[in-house]
Design a protein around this motif. Structure first.
Motif, PDB file in Angstrom:
ATOM      1  N   UNK A  77       0.828  -1.201   0.000  1.00 55.20           N
ATOM      2  CA  UNK A  77       0.000   0.000   0.000  1.00 55.20           C
ATOM      3  C   UNK A  77       0.865   1.254   0.000  1.00 55.20           C
ATOM      4  N   UNK A  78       1.958   1.233   0.741  1.00 59.33           N
ATOM      5  CA  UNK A  78       2.867   2.386   0.750  1.00 59.33           C
ATOM      6  C   UNK A  78       3.425   2.634  -0.649  1.00 59.33           C
ATOM      7  N   UNK A  79       3.736   1.539  -1.347  1.00 57.74           N
ATOM      8  CA  UNK A  79       4.253   1.676  -2.706  1.00 57.74           C
ATOM      9  C   UNK A  79       3.212   2.243  -3.656  1.00 57.74           C
ATOM     10  N   UNK A  80       1.963   1.773  -3.539  1.00 58.22           N
ATOM     11  CA  UNK A  80       0.892   2.304  -4.389  1.00 58.22           C
ATOM     12  C   UNK A  80       0.691   3.797  -4.138  1.00 58.22           C
TER      13      UNK A  80
ATOM     14  N   UNK B 176      -6.204  -5.338  -1.739  1.00 60.57           N
ATOM     15  CA  UNK B 176      -5.290  -5.297  -0.591  1.00 60.57           C
ATOM     16  C   UNK B 176      -5.971  -4.625   0.597  1.00 60.57           C
ATOM     17  N   UNK B 177      -6.730  -3.587   0.309  1.00 64.28           N
ATOM     18  CA  UNK B 177      -7.448  -2.892   1.383  1.00 64.28           C
ATOM     19  C   UNK B 177      -8.477  -3.800   2.039  1.00 64.28           C
ATOM     20  N   UNK B 178      -9.165  -4.620   1.248  1.00 64.15           N
ATOM     21  CA  UNK B 178     -10.148  -5.516   1.871  1.00 64.15           C
ATOM     22  C   UNK B 178      -9.442  -6.642   2.622  1.00 64.15           C
TER      23      UNK B 178
ATOM     24  N   UNK C  30     -10.711   0.316   6.536  1.00 64.90           N
ATOM     25  CA  UNK C  30     -10.107  -0.314   5.362  1.00 64.90           C
ATOM     26  C   UNK C  30     -11.180  -0.781   4.383  1.00 64.90           C
ATOM     27  N   UNK C  31     -12.273  -1.278   4.914  1.00 65.81           N
ATOM     28  CA  UNK C  31     -13.374  -1.700   4.041  1.00 65.81           C
ATOM     29  C   UNK C  31     -13.935  -0.509   3.270  1.00 65.81           C
ATOM     30  N   UNK C  32     -14.127   0.598   3.962  1.00 64.48           N
ATOM     31  CA  UNK C  32     -14.630   1.811   3.321  1.00 64.48           C
ATOM     32  C   UNK C  32     -13.676   2.265   2.216  1.00 64.48           C
TER      33      UNK C  32
ATOM     34  N   UNK D 296     -12.305   2.978  -3.400  1.00 64.85           N
ATOM     35  CA  UNK D 296     -11.304   2.785  -4.445  1.00 64.85           C
ATOM     36  C   UNK D 296     -11.938   2.136  -5.682  1.00 64.85           C
ATOM     37  N   UNK D 297     -12.741   1.114  -5.471  1.00 61.85           N
ATOM     38  CA  UNK D 297     -13.373   0.406  -6.586  1.00 61.85           C
ATOM     39  C   UNK D 297     -14.259   1.337  -7.398  1.00 61.85           C
ATOM     40  N   UNK D 298     -14.939   2.235  -6.717  1.00 64.15           N
ATOM     41  CA  UNK D 298     -15.818   3.172  -7.420  1.00 64.15           C
ATOM     42  C   UNK D 298     -15.034   4.086  -8.354  1.00 64.15           C
ATOM     43  N   UNK D 299     -13.751   4.300  -8.059  1.00 64.24           N
ATOM     44  CA  UNK D 299     -12.927   5.170  -8.902  1.00 64.24           C
ATOM     45  C   UNK D 299     -12.204   4.408 -10.005  1.00 64.24           C
ATOM     46  N   UNK D 300     -12.142   3.095  -9.890  1.00 67.19           N
ATOM     47  CA  UNK D 300     -11.344   2.308 -10.838  1.00 67.19           C
ATOM     48  C   UNK D 300     -11.959   2.321 -12.227  1.00 67.19           C
TER      49      UNK D 300
END
Length: 657
Positions: A385-388, A411-413, A431-433, A438-442
């Protein structure tokens, strides 16, 4: 009866005019024609317009004509599709199919009929041939450029329309036409000798390339021109384009053709890279629809592994190893997946591959999560996650990521799952939120696939914390996503979490058992232990501890076979409970609970550790180990002190007495 008046001579037309205008009372005259406008006495006759046969009528005619020689479904479908409801064509094509002497692609009578129409003096056969080579539908400007004579094509189009060879498509000024009948186009196409036909396809491909046509169309013409290597490369590009539109079935078809062409070349580094790319892309499309471990992708992944080993350290190798890793992880072979993870981690330590380190870190995190090593899993996921997050937002995930899900969102889930097992629900919720956001933006097509992925693990979390209704809702959402986008994989997985019938009913149990069976047929062994454990709970709640134990035994076997230790503490608890419920060996039950506490402690699965310790504390006095209170106190202390759940409340009450 007089047939085909459109071909009749003037004297015949004149004779029939007398019969039409002054018909003898004893004679019924029936005449047929394809064009009644040339019959001057048609107003004196009764005109019956005969339409084309529908599919049902056409099918019945095929059956009548093929009596004694059954046709395959493929043959019947081809006849009905190509004949387009015209009885003559149905008859000739059916007779050709049942004939043992068939040697031509088109029945001779139809070939002669169409060829006769194409060889009329005013028809320029070369223009028709080029148009037929373009396809059933064509643009006149494209044909002009291929022929190299715009005036000739411009003059020919109205003639071909008048002759009934072609007809316009769309607005009159669009310049787009189609052959009146598919067999007419086939006949025109077949009039070319093979070498000329190939050259025509090559020229069409060249013109289409200049005009920026779809890669799939250009590839098809290059293929038919015999230019196999260029065609294969374009089929791959076309497959990628279809994947971008979410058209995975079409992408699979294109990539399969690319692989068929590549298979005709001898081994070389260039050929191997092309094959590896095509197999990876085809694996992605099949994965999107059928799942990560579908039998259909197994060969591609294994072949990709061979190619990757042969190619050494090229960038394509790293991407192929990611997909192969996913296959082994989901098919339930964590040992092999771990070997690939080690290889990937070694690769990204090299400067040439360091750009892919975040993606590899989250792969390692998922592996450790499945294995039940929560602390190690968290460290890998956190580094990923830090890398992303260190990258620009629009390129947080590498565009070369080879799997259909978004690695950042999943990864967040995964981190939400770990927090749930550790007993930090507020952090799990954050993290779930983040994963849902994130998915909504993908965006499409990776977004819907990732949404189904995330909702599946949300359902697992809800089931773990005892909120079955919320789990069923998430499962239903996964099913809906799968059905909307054609993801059979997610449709089946969602049904393993959703609800059919009354909760706990036989219908509900049959649904879950059926889903597990279908998932295994799709090659999916991952989390089968969790589903089997849930089935055990449903049977136990229904008062059938023997059946409950059967399913838990299967689940424990699955854990040992796959290496998915994440499920083990809960399954050991269940086995102990059901053993006691059916009057089994109490010593075995106590041993299972002791092992559940120990395993959960090693995993840092604090919630499961507390549950197992509570079960020990709830045993009859004579069965409880002497150190049960210490075990419970240590388990309670490991959980966040302020956490209030039925388990923590029960533990606090027991320890207070």
């Amino acid at each position: 009866v007089v047939e085909d008046l459109h071909w009749a001579d003037p004297s015949t037309i004149a004779l029939l005019a007398r019969l039409a205008t002054a018909p003898p009372s004893s004679i019924l005259t029936v005449a047929t024609t394809r064009d009644s406008t040339a019959i001057p006495w048609r107003d004196a006759a009764v005109v019956l317009e005969l339409g084309r046969l529908d599919a049902k009528e056409a099918s019945r005619l095929v059956d009548n004509l093929s009596t004694g020689t059954p046709l395959s479904d493929e043959q019947r479908g081809s006849i009905i599709e190509q004949s387009e409801g015209i009885p003559l064509f149905i008859e000739e094509m059916t007779r050709s199919c049942v004939s043992d002497r068939r040697t031509e692609p088109m029945p001779l009578r139809l070939q002669e009929l169409f060829t006769w129409r194409l060889k009329q003096p005013e028809v320029d056969l070369r223009v028709v041939q080029v148009a037929a080579t373009v396809g059933p539908t064509f643009d006149a400007p494209l044909v002009s450029e291929v022929v190299g004579d715009n005036a000739s094509v411009t003059s020919q189009v109205p003639i071909l329309v008048d002759e009934g060879v072609i007809e316009p498509v769309g607005p009159p000024d669009a310049g787009r036409y189609r052959f009146r009948h598919a067999l007419m186009r086939d006949a025109a196409y077949e009039t070319q000798v093979l070498d000329v036909r190939r050259q025509t396809h090559a020229t069409i491909a060249e013109v289409m390339s200049r005009q920026g046509a779809e890669p799939a169309l250009i590839a098809a013409h290059l293929d038919l021109a015999g230019m196999r290597l260029r065609a294969a490369a374009l089929y791959v590009s076309a497959g990628q384009a279809e994947q971008g539109r979410g058209a995975h079935i079409e992408a699979t078809r294109l990539l399969t053709r690319a692989l068929e062409l590549l298979d005709t070349f001898p081994e070389s580094e260039e050929r191997d890279v092309g094959e590896l790319t095509a197999r990876m892309l085809r694996g992605l499309s099949v994965t999107a629809t059928q799942g990560y471990a579908a039998p259909e992708v197994q060969f591609d992944h294994r072949r990709a592994e061979v190619l990757a080993s042969r190619l050494g350290t090229q960038p394509e190798v790293l991407l192929s190893l990611i997909a192969i890793w996913a296959y082994w992880l989901v098919s339930g072979n964590l040992a092999t997946a771990r070997g690939l993870t080690d290889r990937l981690q070694a690769m990204v330590r090299q400067p040439a591959f360091s750009w892919f380190e975040p993606e590899v870190e989250v792969c390692a995190g998922w592996l450790e999560f499945f294995a039940g090593n929560l602390d190690t899993a968290w460290k890998h996921l956190e580094r990923g996650m830090e890398g992303f997050l260190a990258r620009p937002e629009d390129t947080a995930v590498s565009p070369f990521w080879p799997l259909p899900h978004d690695p950042m969102a999943v990864s967040q889930i995964a981190m939400s799952c770990i927090c749930t097992l550790r007993g930090t629900p507020e952090e799990a919720g954050r993290w779930e939120h983040d994963a849902v956001e994130r998915v909504e933006r993908v965006g499409f097509p990776r977004g819907p696939f990732s949404a189904a992925f995330i909702q599946t693990f949300i359902a697992w979390i809800r089931r773990f914390v005892g909120d079955d209704e919320a789990a069923w809702r998430s499962g239903a959402e996964v099913v809906a996503i799968g059905e909307e986008h054609g993801y059979a994989f997610w449709t089946v997985i969602g049904s393993a979490y959703s609800l059919a019938g009354t909760p706990g009913s036989q219908t509900h149990r049959d649904q879950i058992e059926g889903a597990v069976g279908r998932l295994r047929l799709m090659g999916q062994e991952s989390f089968s232990a969790a589903h089997l454990g849930y089935l055990g709970r449903l049977y136990a709640d229904a008062g059938e501890p023997d059946r409950a134990l059967e399913f838990v035994a299967q689940a424990v076997d699955a854990v040992h076979k796959t290496g998915e230790g994440i499920h083990l503490p809960e399954l050991l608890r269940q086995r102990a409970r059901y053993t006691l419920a059916r009057g089994g060996d109490a010593g075995d039950a106590v041993a299972d609970l002791d092992q559940a506490v120990q395993t959960a402690t090693e995993q840092d699965a604090r919630v499961e550790r507390l549950r197992a310790a509570l079960d020990i504390a709830s045993l009859p006095h004579e069965l409880r180990p002497s150190d049960w209170r210490h075990t419970l106190a240590a388990a309670r202390a490991a959980v966040v002190p302020v956490l209030v759940t039925p388990d923590t409340v029960a533990a606090d009450e027991i320890l207070a007495n």
